[in-house]
Design an enzyme around this catalytic site. Sequence first.
Site, short mmCIF file in Angstrom:
data_model
loop_
_atom_site.label_atom_id
_atom_site.label_comp_id
_atom_site.label_asym_id
_atom_site.label_seq_id
_atom_site.Cartn_x
_atom_site.Cartn_y
_atom_site.Cartn_z
CG HIS A 20 -1.95 0.93 1.38
ND1 HIS A 20 -1.74 2.25 1.69
CD2 HIS A 20 -3.28 0.78 1.23
CE1 HIS A 20 -2.92 2.88 1.73
NE2 HIS A 20 -3.86 2.01 1.45
CG ASP A 54 0.36 -2.37 6.15
OD1 ASP A 54 -0.65 -2.56 6.86
OD2 ASP A 54 0.34 -1.71 5.10
CD GLN A 98 -7.02 -4.77 3.45
OE1 GLN A 98 -7.95 -5.58 3.59
NE2 GLN A 98 -7.22 -3.50 3.25
CE LYS A 154 -8.13 -0.49 5.44
NZ LYS A 154 -6.77 -0.29 4.89
CB CYS A 188 -3.56 3.04 -1.78
SG CYS A 188 -4.81 4.25 -1.42
#
Length: 405
Positions: free
Chosen positions: A122, A199, A202, A225, A363
Amino acid sequence: MEFDVQKIRQDFPILSKKVNGYPLVYFDNAATSQKPQIVIDSIVDYYSNYNANIHRGVHTLSQVATDAYELSRKKIRKHFNASKDCEIIFTSGCTHGINIVASGFSSLLKKGDEIIVSAMEHHSNIVPWQMLCEKTGVLLKVIPMNEDGELIISEYENLLSNNTKLVFVNHVSNSLGTVNPIKDIIDKAHQKGAAVLIDGAQATSHLIPDFQELGVDFYVTSAHKMCGPTGVGILYGKEEWLKKLPPYQGGGEMIKEVTFKKTTYADLPHKFEAGTPNISAGISFGVAIDYLNTIGLKKIATYENELLTYATDQLMKIEGVKIYGTSKNKVAVISFNIGTIHPYDIGTIIDKLGIAVRTGHHCTQPIMDFYKIPGTVRASFAFYNTKQEIDVFIEAIKKAKMMLS
Ligand SMILES: *Cc1c(COP(=O)(O)O)cnc(C)c1O
């Protein structure tokens, strides 16, 4: 016990709304998830019953608010199995967490050092590091990926050297759904003495990373999220690393003592928590985690995987559909195009039918460049979606295809 999706859907007020005259079909969960009533209520409860600033007041409300906020930090620590509460830093989200680490490392790295990113990040896990490179002269290397949208680990091994100081990759790709082998990535970096930032934006809505078992140095994620509110997330860091990094922002809350000669910084986690935080969001992040755990992340993953298989099979029956991200190890995200039809046009037509998907580069422009496409249509599923909704979506896609070709 059966996965009772109809019962779960009743927890989410927005799921019974109509959009453009049609029942909402919300397949944009990778952009942000919907919120259950219990999370919404916890925000209202804070502002209605115990709104006060935290960590400062001796008065009762301030103490009640502080306790609720700190209880949430403990819940999050436990959920992800960090060893200490002070290793959980509240941030405004994933992007903020990455910037804290990138900015901190810019004062620890020097020319000649190398850092490694992956080809499927991202933008928020690319740009802060490019800013660091500009400032320091550090070299940025990129782990390539294959046509299925998987990182090529043998290439990663070649990129690692004794100059590698930091590796940062996403746990799960937001555009492709690929679940990366982060344990292996972390272990290989550690063998070279490099630190790793993951990261998890997700990942944490589909699975529970175990921070200690992974041995990860930094892990960031956002609440919004995972059924929580926007404006809050966490940066997890190993205590030794967080002690080494300089603070990101100066201000109230992050100090021990301030004089015009010298200021000393507060202990962890407050050193990285300057200013009044989003208190209600921090508290309701904990409520969202409780909610997910009541259903169970394992059950959620199994059910979402059924949705993924079903939707993939149905989509593949439509002539001209190409799916990007075909790893066996993926979460319920489908990025696709139909022939040369522009993704935006498909998104616009199905929106008129009440269906929310994302279109564009998500992104992740480097991924689009890799496949030589301007963007994709992305349908991303959550545990409150249904096969019936997928049927509605498939019919809408067929209709859009007919109108556009
Ligand atoms: C959403 C997302 C981000 C950014 O999260 P914010 O909440 O916008 O800060 C970073 N990385 C990935 C993989 C994402 O999906």
